[in-house]
Design an enzyme around this catalytic site. Structure first.
Site, PDB file in Angstrom:
ATOM      1  N   GLU A  14      89.475  39.037  98.895  1.00 34.58           N
ATOM      2  CA  GLU A  14      88.779  38.297  99.947  1.00 34.58           C
ATOM      3  C   GLU A  14      87.646  39.109 100.571  1.00 34.58           C
ATOM      4  O   GLU A  14      86.598  38.558 100.930  1.00 34.58           O
ATOM      5  CB  GLU A  14      89.767  37.851 101.028  1.00 34.58           C
ATOM      6  CG  GLU A  14      90.643  36.685 100.634  1.00 34.58           C
ATOM      7  CD  GLU A  14      91.769  37.085  99.695  1.00 34.58           C
ATOM      8  OE1 GLU A  14      92.375  36.190  99.060  1.00 34.58           O
ATOM      9  OE2 GLU A  14      92.058  38.302  99.601  1.00 34.58           O
ATOM     10  N   HIS A  63     100.826  32.629 106.158  1.00 36.14           N
ATOM     11  CA  HIS A  63     100.040  31.542 105.571  1.00 36.14           C
ATOM     12  C   HIS A  63      99.955  30.335 106.508  1.00 36.14           C
ATOM     13  O   HIS A  63      99.592  29.245 106.069  1.00 36.14           O
ATOM     14  CB  HIS A  63     100.670  31.062 104.258  1.00 36.14           C
ATOM     15  CG  HIS A  63     100.717  32.090 103.172  1.00 36.14           C
ATOM     16  ND1 HIS A  63     101.549  33.179 103.225  1.00 36.14           N
ATOM     17  CD2 HIS A  63     100.045  32.187 101.992  1.00 36.14           C
ATOM     18  CE1 HIS A  63     101.391  33.901 102.122  1.00 36.14           C
ATOM     19  NE2 HIS A  63     100.488  33.332 101.362  1.00 36.14           N
TER      20      HIS A  63
END
Length: 335
Positions: free
Chosen positions: A66, A135
């Protein structure tokens, strides 16, 4: 459009991307497995068939990093290419925080407006589907705090389409936060662009104003239906963007209802709800019949257990109780 399409949120987003790519031949998107996962459209299908329609030079799968992905997207946007970066879960965007917060958000200011950063970071947040602590976070307040970033939080298919099209056209870096629990919600899509900083009145009412986003909009609507049977009419305001934030629509509603509750899925402490309440108290103090209240998640990571997850995040019953208590207290005081 005279006959709006009935689309789920993920299909509305997919339609927005296809239309934007067809309109702008230089637009590109990057992300992890956005052409290969499941149906070939990322984990929630939003990029489905993009690569087949527009080619893998413009729809690029990237390594699982990322930090590198976000930094590459920022650089691409700074170099003049409108760029969309998809991050599987908003939690992982923190790995690229330097690129977003220290580079993209500050570039126009630091270089005297010599160039812009037309970047959209698409990702999802929120709870409700058992994804656990790493998450399921709601991080919108973090991004709304940073000067230079626009923050979008759509809650309907129509808003998802219209706000994404606007985000792609923006010359500012935009954090576009989808809600993983709403991807399959269905509704009409007019395919009209929706300006940033323009709140939506999701339900008109006259007794109490509730400001809510995403999942909490749905729960506020459910609460309003229940309370309508008791004669309590709830007005629900969906800001749609947290920055820019349309406080004028909220002020107007508060001056009418004389009550304000803010509900968000993010942790209650230090959330964006406090900003709304503070502004409302400053501007509408004389119009308030009761102290404004805020509702948010408990100060804890989101649990994996379904029952524990439900206990942490505000439920419809929590909104019903808070709204009822506020209205009953005001009625007794005025009696």
């Amino acid at each position: 459009m005279s006959n709006p399409q009935q689309l789920t949120i993920w299909r509305a987003l997919n339609s927005a991307l296809h239309d934007a790519f067809a309109e702008d031949p230089d637009l590109m998107i990057m992300g992890e497995d956005i052409t290969t996962w499941g149906t070939g459209g990322g984990i929630y299908g939003v990029t489905r068939k993009l690569a087949g329609s527009f080619g893998k030079d413009r729809v690029r799968d990237t390594p699982i990093s990322e930090e590198a992905l976000i930094s590459a997207g920022v650089g691409s946007a700074m170099a003049g290419t409108r760029t969309i970066v998809e991050i599987m879960y908003s939690d992982f965007a923190l790995l690229g925080a330097d690129g977003l917060i220290n580079q993209a958000a500050k570039a126009r200011y630091m270089f005297g407006g010599q160039f812009s950063t037309p970047l959209v970071l698409r990702t999802n947040g929120g709870s409700g589907v058992g994804k656990a602590a790493q998450h399921s976070q709601s991080l919108e307040t973090l991004y709304a705090h940073i000067p230079g970033l626009e923050v979008v939080v759509p809650s309907t298919p129509n808003d998802a389409y219209g706000l994404l099209r606007t985000a792609i056209k923006s010359n500012n870096p935009t954090i576009f936060l989808e809600h993983k629990g709403l991807y399959y919600d269905k509704g009409p899509v007019t395919k009209e662009l929706i300006p940033f900083g323009q709140a939506r009145i999701a339900r008109p009412g006259r007794h109490v104003t509730v400001v809510a986003t995403q999942l909490m909009v749905n729960r506020a609507l459910e609460a309003a239906e229940q309370l309508a049977e008791e004669g309590i009419e709830v007005e629900i305001i969906d800001p749609r963007t947290l920055y820019p934030l349309d406080m004028d629509t909220i002020y107007s509603s508060v001056r009418k209802t004389r009550h304000l509750i803010v509900a968000h899925e993010a942790v209650r402490d230090f959330g964006w709800g406090g900003e709304v309440l503070s502004n409302a108290v400053q501007e509408c103090w004389g119009a308030l019949d009761a102290a404004p209240r805020r509702i948010g998640a408990a100060r804890t990571p989101i649990p994996y257990s379904e029952d524990l997850e439900a206990a942490v995040v505000p439920a419809t019953a929590d909104l019903v109780a808070e709204i009822r208590a506020m209205c009953n207290a005001s009625a007794q005081q005025l009696a």
